[in-house]
Design a protein around this motif. Structure first.
Motif, mmCIF file in Angstrom:
data_model
loop_
_atom_site.group_PDB
_atom_site.id
_atom_site.type_symbol
_atom_site.label_atom_id
_atom_site.label_comp_id
_atom_site.label_asym_id
_atom_site.label_seq_id
_atom_site.Cartn_x
_atom_site.Cartn_y
_atom_site.Cartn_z
ATOM 1 N N THR A 607 0.862 -1.183 0.000
ATOM 2 C CA THR A 607 0.000 0.000 0.000
ATOM 3 C C THR A 607 0.895 1.229 0.000
ATOM 4 O O THR A 607 1.761 1.369 0.861
ATOM 5 C CB THR A 607 -0.921 0.039 1.230
ATOM 6 N N TYR A 608 0.672 2.104 -0.955
ATOM 7 C CA TYR A 608 1.477 3.320 -1.089
ATOM 8 C C TYR A 608 0.550 4.484 -0.756
ATOM 9 O O TYR A 608 -0.224 4.936 -1.597
ATOM 10 C CB TYR A 608 2.075 3.392 -2.497
ATOM 11 N N TYR A 609 0.652 4.940 0.486
ATOM 12 C CA TYR A 609 -0.398 5.691 1.172
ATOM 13 C C TYR A 609 0.102 7.074 1.545
ATOM 14 O O TYR A 609 1.161 7.213 2.170
ATOM 15 C CB TYR A 609 -0.729 4.892 2.432
ATOM 16 N N GLY A 610 -0.620 8.116 1.155
ATOM 17 C CA GLY A 610 -0.182 9.448 1.544
ATOM 18 C C GLY A 610 -1.125 10.546 1.093
ATOM 19 O O GLY A 610 -1.805 10.434 0.070
ATOM 20 N N LEU A 611 -1.154 11.618 1.874
ATOM 21 C CA LEU A 611 -1.895 12.825 1.514
ATOM 22 C C LEU A 611 -0.968 13.671 0.647
ATOM 23 O O LEU A 611 -0.016 14.268 1.140
ATOM 24 C CB LEU A 611 -2.312 13.584 2.779
ATOM 25 N N VAL A 612 -1.243 13.714 -0.640
ATOM 26 C CA VAL A 612 -0.300 14.292 -1.607
ATOM 27 C C VAL A 612 -0.827 15.568 -2.255
ATOM 28 O O VAL A 612 -0.325 15.998 -3.295
ATOM 29 C CB VAL A 612 0.041 13.251 -2.700
ATOM 30 N N GLU A 613 -1.822 16.181 -1.643
ATOM 31 C CA GLU A 613 -2.482 17.318 -2.278
ATOM 32 C C GLU A 613 -1.550 18.489 -2.568
ATOM 33 O O GLU A 613 -1.779 19.254 -3.513
ATOM 34 C CB GLU A 613 -3.650 17.793 -1.402
ATOM 35 N N THR A 614 -0.492 18.654 -1.764
ATOM 36 C CA THR A 614 0.415 19.774 -2.024
ATOM 37 C C THR A 614 1.059 19.672 -3.404
ATOM 38 O O THR A 614 1.458 20.677 -3.988
ATOM 39 C CB THR A 614 1.522 19.854 -0.955
ATOM 40 N N GLY A 615 1.145 18.464 -3.931
ATOM 41 C CA GLY A 615 1.718 18.267 -5.260
ATOM 42 C C GLY A 615 0.894 18.913 -6.353
ATOM 43 O O GLY A 615 1.405 19.177 -7.441
ATOM 44 N N VAL A 616 -0.385 19.174 -6.084
ATOM 45 C CA VAL A 616 -1.230 19.883 -7.050
ATOM 46 C C VAL A 616 -1.646 21.242 -6.494
ATOM 47 O O VAL A 616 -2.667 21.812 -6.894
ATOM 48 C CB VAL A 616 -2.476 19.051 -7.455
ATOM 49 N N GLY A 617 -0.856 21.748 -5.546
ATOM 50 C CA GLY A 617 -1.073 23.109 -5.061
ATOM 51 C C GLY A 617 -2.191 23.268 -4.057
ATOM 52 O O GLY A 617 -2.650 24.390 -3.814
ATOM 53 N N LEU A 618 -2.619 22.185 -3.436
ATOM 54 C CA LEU A 618 -3.741 22.228 -2.501
ATOM 55 C C LEU A 618 -3.331 21.650 -1.151
ATOM 56 O O LEU A 618 -2.178 21.257 -0.956
ATOM 57 C CB LEU A 618 -4.921 21.438 -3.074
ATOM 58 N N ILE A 619 -4.266 21.579 -0.218
ATOM 59 C CA ILE A 619 -4.063 20.856 1.029
ATOM 60 C C ILE A 619 -5.215 19.872 1.189
ATOM 61 O O ILE A 619 -6.261 20.026 0.547
ATOM 62 C CB ILE A 619 -4.007 21.798 2.247
ATOM 63 N N PRO A 620 -5.063 18.842 1.998
ATOM 64 C CA PRO A 620 -6.172 17.904 2.226
ATOM 65 C C PRO A 620 -7.366 18.656 2.821
ATOM 66 O O PRO A 620 -7.205 19.448 3.750
ATOM 67 C CB PRO A 620 -5.598 16.905 3.234
ATOM 68 N N ALA A 621 -8.552 18.403 2.263
ATOM 69 C CA ALA A 621 -9.742 19.112 2.752
ATOM 70 C C ALA A 621 -10.944 18.194 2.913
ATOM 71 O O ALA A 621 -12.060 18.665 3.100
ATOM 72 C CB ALA A 621 -10.094 20.267 1.815
ATOM 73 N N GLY A 622 -10.703 16.878 2.848
ATOM 74 C CA GLY A 622 -11.799 15.940 3.078
ATOM 75 C C GLY A 622 -11.735 15.346 4.473
ATOM 76 O O GLY A 622 -12.288 14.275 4.730
ATOM 77 N N GLY A 623 -11.051 16.058 5.373
ATOM 78 C CA GLY A 623 -10.907 15.587 6.754
ATOM 79 C C GLY A 623 -9.512 15.091 7.070
ATOM 80 O O GLY A 623 -9.238 14.711 8.208
ATOM 81 N N GLY A 624 -8.609 15.102 6.095
ATOM 82 C CA GLY A 624 -7.266 14.569 6.322
ATOM 83 C C GLY A 624 -6.483 15.342 7.366
ATOM 84 O O GLY A 624 -5.875 14.755 8.263
ATOM 85 N N CYS A 625 -6.485 16.672 7.264
ATOM 86 C CA CYS A 625 -5.774 17.495 8.255
ATOM 87 C C CYS A 625 -6.419 17.338 9.630
ATOM 88 O O CYS A 625 -5.721 17.192 10.644
ATOM 89 C CB CYS A 625 -5.794 18.959 7.836
#
Length: 797
Positions: A607-625
């Protein structure tokens, strides 16, 4: 099941160290032995060491162990698992073999060398200890022809495929006297504990996978040389268009190594007697010439392909077999290849490719036909069942369909008729099977699979640990479904939420199904599993939809999408029935956030698992933070203990878009909770998740209490932002990276509140949404989103 608590691997080369690493991966302490060096290295001489020094005597195993941490792809799930491997040598540590439960021989592929080592092993062998050889084709019976009867009963072949961590296939090859109980228990152990797909092979040259697979590669090369196809043309046909890996024929040979392939082919050539078969396995002169030149593939930098530096960067060039010169590869297209590309599923692609009637369709048929006939001809010689043959090729060569499944897919009767018209000899048992009224080798009825066995249709053994969602859907076990997801009854009053959108990207359809699933399970089921059988669990949210809305300035729409996502995740978390997530392979961004609400996560080892939203200029916003902040708050309940280190770690993980290298590695990144676990066999994920649901339900499940989150506040935010500023000044990140990092720090810190403030989950979700919306309005973020959609990789602007 055989109980193996300790093991020894003899031979510390690439395969031996890889097998030792995988045994360590699953918690088995391993003794890794090799021969004693015959001379000192310059470094050893400079250090004043002698040949008698332990560091010198254990050098080969120690060096192999050191290389594990540098090898890519990584043989270990976690670098810390290397501590489970103890290096040694066969001279000083031979007696220690009597202390282990399993001895694996992985030395040079030479019968005499193996026989000599086995004789030495038998002298210290403890009765009952299992001994196996990892060989790609040497006779298992010949290895132990001079061994005692008791030793023979506990000896068998265990042919791992390289690299052992990643390749699913394990061929088990008994000798004539191997105890059937040992065969069965080792098969069970290797499937459940090592996570392997196990097939039983007969003791014949190259066993199953390498026998058929090598034949197929040689047939392909011969057809290419005879008809004048190019390397690029062959790979265009023999990749996904035929249900084969993207590496197709020649990239595969480069990866394997042409020297290795020639050795495997020569093994069959030397051992078979049929002149027609012998001729096929006579290595073509072109391969011998390439090996002589050292053009053996990736490990030497060139084979059928070569990477060349150009003014624009790197270019992959292909070998012209007529001129023996490399040139820039060209894109291959045709009606048949385009038809295959547009078709859905492997069966559809094969039919489209073979039905187009152009030179590439002809190539596909001319290399497929002999492989099907060869597999049928060798059926009884190499394997117990056609299922073993099909599985061996699927798991060992990564084919989507095995030979007999392929035959069914293209039409058994029709293809046999064509073969006979073309003058091919079809094995009598195949024609007899058709004459008996059968039009396929497999039949599926009410979720059960039947296959030809001893010229009768017999049910294929189904293992309870393997729950097939595809099969359950065929049995009309779908409870609810829409265009993006399905809720499926997996038995025992447990439901499974399956994503099935393109790439399993999360959009409104999946979010709607999550909410409907919660309502359905609350009323009618004991619990919920969140899992699917896609190539990857989930690559994130539907980025295209977000980008389109952002570019059009539809901020209310973007806000609505994020609210829908957050509400769906919160509703899933509040379900008063147990929820278990079972992610696998790529689980990124929104895919991680879809797992976080679960009471327990059962990760597949891969499993290759990670919150990677910064890679597209965003931050996690579905509850990840919010979930990371909550997890930190739960881990540090004492208000007197500084929370900052935990938040700093979460900030670094998300800001740098770190992704785990395995299910175990999620612990290092702070994603794994105390109740979470890892399952090694990916086929057992859904079963294990279901069992976890049933255990929680039987124990009287009570949903976790809603609690507030202690945050580091404004001062803690400043600490993280100072770190981001230092990275900017050091030239490690761009100004836009800093902007994203500052927004992330604001959310993870809980906003502009005093340190130690207790906030609600909804408060944290609001912070996430506000930061996400503001970043969506940034031109540079939109550029990153566009680049990811078009190029498939992150843009650092």
């Amino acid at each position: 099941m055989t109980t193996i608590r300790t093991a020894a691997v003899i031979g510390s080369g690439v395969m031996g160290s890889g097998i030792a690493a995988h045994l360590a991966n699953v918690g088995i302490p391993v003794l890794l032995l090799d021969r004693v060096p015959e001379q000192l290295t310059p470094q050893e001489e400079a250090a004043g060491l002698t040949l008698d020094h332990p560091k010198v005597r254990n050098r080969f195993a120690v060096t192999a162990l050191e290389k594990l941490g540098k090898t890519n792809p990584a043989p270990l799930y976690s670098e810390t698992f290397a501590s489970r491997i103890t290096p040694g040598n066969i001279e000083d540590d031979l007696a220690k073999l009597s202390q282990v439960d399993w001895i694996v021989e992985v030395i040079i592929e030479n019968l005499q060398a193996k026989q000599e080592l086995i004789a030495r092993i038998e002298k210290v062998w403890k009765p009952g200890t299992i001994v196996s050889s990892n060989t790609s084709g040497i006779s298992i019976n010949a290895m132990v022809e001079n061994a005692g009867e008791a030793f023979k009963k506990h000896f068998l072949g265990t042919h791992f495929f390289n690299p052992p961590r990643y390749m699913k296939l394990l061929e088990i090859i008994p000798n004539e006297q191997t105890d059937p109980v040992i065969i069965s228990s080792m098969s069970d152990f290797c499937e459940k504990k090592l996570g392997k797909g196990v097939v039983q092979a007969k003791d014949t040259p190259n066993f199953i996978s390498n026998r058929i697979g090598t034949y197929g590669l040689l047939i392909t090369l011969r057809e290419m040389l005879a008809k004048g196809y190019t390397v690029e043309e062959v790979d265009a046909v023999t990749g996904p268009a035929m249900g084969r890996p993207k590496s197709a024929t020649f990239r595969t040979l480069d990866l394997v190594g042409l020297d290795t392939f020639v050795h495997v082919a020569n093994n069959v050539f030397d051992l078979v007697t049929d002149p027609v078969e012998k001729d096929v396995f006579d290595t073509p002169a072109i391969l011998k010439e390439m090996v002589a030149k050292g053009w053996i593939g990736e490990k030497q930098g060139q084979g059928f392909y070569k990477k060349v530096k150009t003014a624009e960067g790197k270019e992959i060039q292909a070998l012209n077999l007529e001129t023996m010169a490399y040139a820039a590869g060209r894109k291959i297209s045709s009606a048949s290849l385009e038809a295959a590309k547009q078709a859905k599923g492997t069966v559809g692609k094969l039919k489209a490719l073979l039905g187009a009637k152009d030179r590439y369709s002809e190539l596909a048929w001319n290399i497929l036909k002999p492989v099907l006939l060869y597999a049928a001809e060798k059926r009884d010689e190499i394997a117990e069942t056609i299922v073993d043959i099909d599985n061996a090729l699927k798991w060992g060569f990564n084919w989507e369909l095995g030979p007999f499944e392929t035959w069914d897919a293209i039409g058994l009767k029709r293809s046999v008729e064509r073969m006979e018209v073309e003058g091919s000899t079809v094995p009598e048992w195949v024609k007899a099977w058709i004459d008996a009224g059968h039009d396929s080798f497999y039949e599926r009825k009410e979720g059960r699979t039947f296959a030809i066995l001893n010229e009768e249709l017999r049910e294929v053994e189904s293992r309870p640990e393997i729950i097939s969602l595809a099969s359950l859907k065929q049995q009309n076990k779908i409870i609810r479904s829409n265009s993006g997801a399905s809720l499926i009854d997996i038995g025992d009053d447990v439901a499974c939420l399956e994503f099935n959108s393109p790439n399993n990207a999360i959009g409104a359809d999946i979010l709607t199904m999550i909410q409907q699933s919660v309502d359905e399970v609350r009323s009618n089921y004991r619990g919920l599993v969140v899992a699917n059988e896609g190539k990857n669990f989930c690559v994130g949210a539907n980025l295209m939809l977000l980008l389109m809305e952002a570019q059009d300035g539809e901020w209310d729409e973007v806000d609505g999408i994020i609210r829908l996502f957050q509400n769906a995740m919160l509703k899933l978390k509040r379900l008063d029935k147990p929820v278990v997530a079972a992610p696998h392979k790529m689980t990124l961004g929104g895919g991680v956030e879809a797992c976080m609400p679960a009471d327990q996560t059962i990760f597949s080892a891969e499993t290759y698992y990670g919150l990677v939203e910064t890679g597209v200029g965003l931050i996690p916003a579905g509850g990840g933070c919010k979930e990371l902040a909550l997890l930190a708050s739960q881990q540090v309940r004492d208000p007197e203990v500084d929370l900052q280190p935990w938040i700093n770690a979460a900030f670094e993980t998300v800001a740098m878009a770190k992704v785990s290298t395995s299910g175990h590695d999620t612990k290092r990144l702070g994603y794994m909770r105390a109740q979470d676990s890892v399952v090694v066999n990916p086929d057992h994920r859904i079963y294990e998740a279901k069992q976890a649901v049933l255990r929680m339900d039987a124990a009287g499940y009570t949903p976790p209490a809603i609690e507030k989150i202690r945050v580091v506040g404004e001062n803690g935010k400043a600490v993280m932002q100072v770190g981001a500023y230092s990275m900017l000044k050091g030239g490690y990140i761009s100004e836009h990276d800093q902007l994203i990092a500052n927004k992330l720090a604001h959310v993870l810190a809980g906003g502009n509140v005093p340190a130690g403030t207790l906030v609600t989950e909804q408060y944290m979700l609001d912070l996430e949404r506000e930061a996400f919306l503001s970043l969506c309005g940034e031109i540079k973020t939109q550029q990153r989103m566009q680049f990811m959609l078009s190029k498939g990789k992150a843009l650092r602007n």
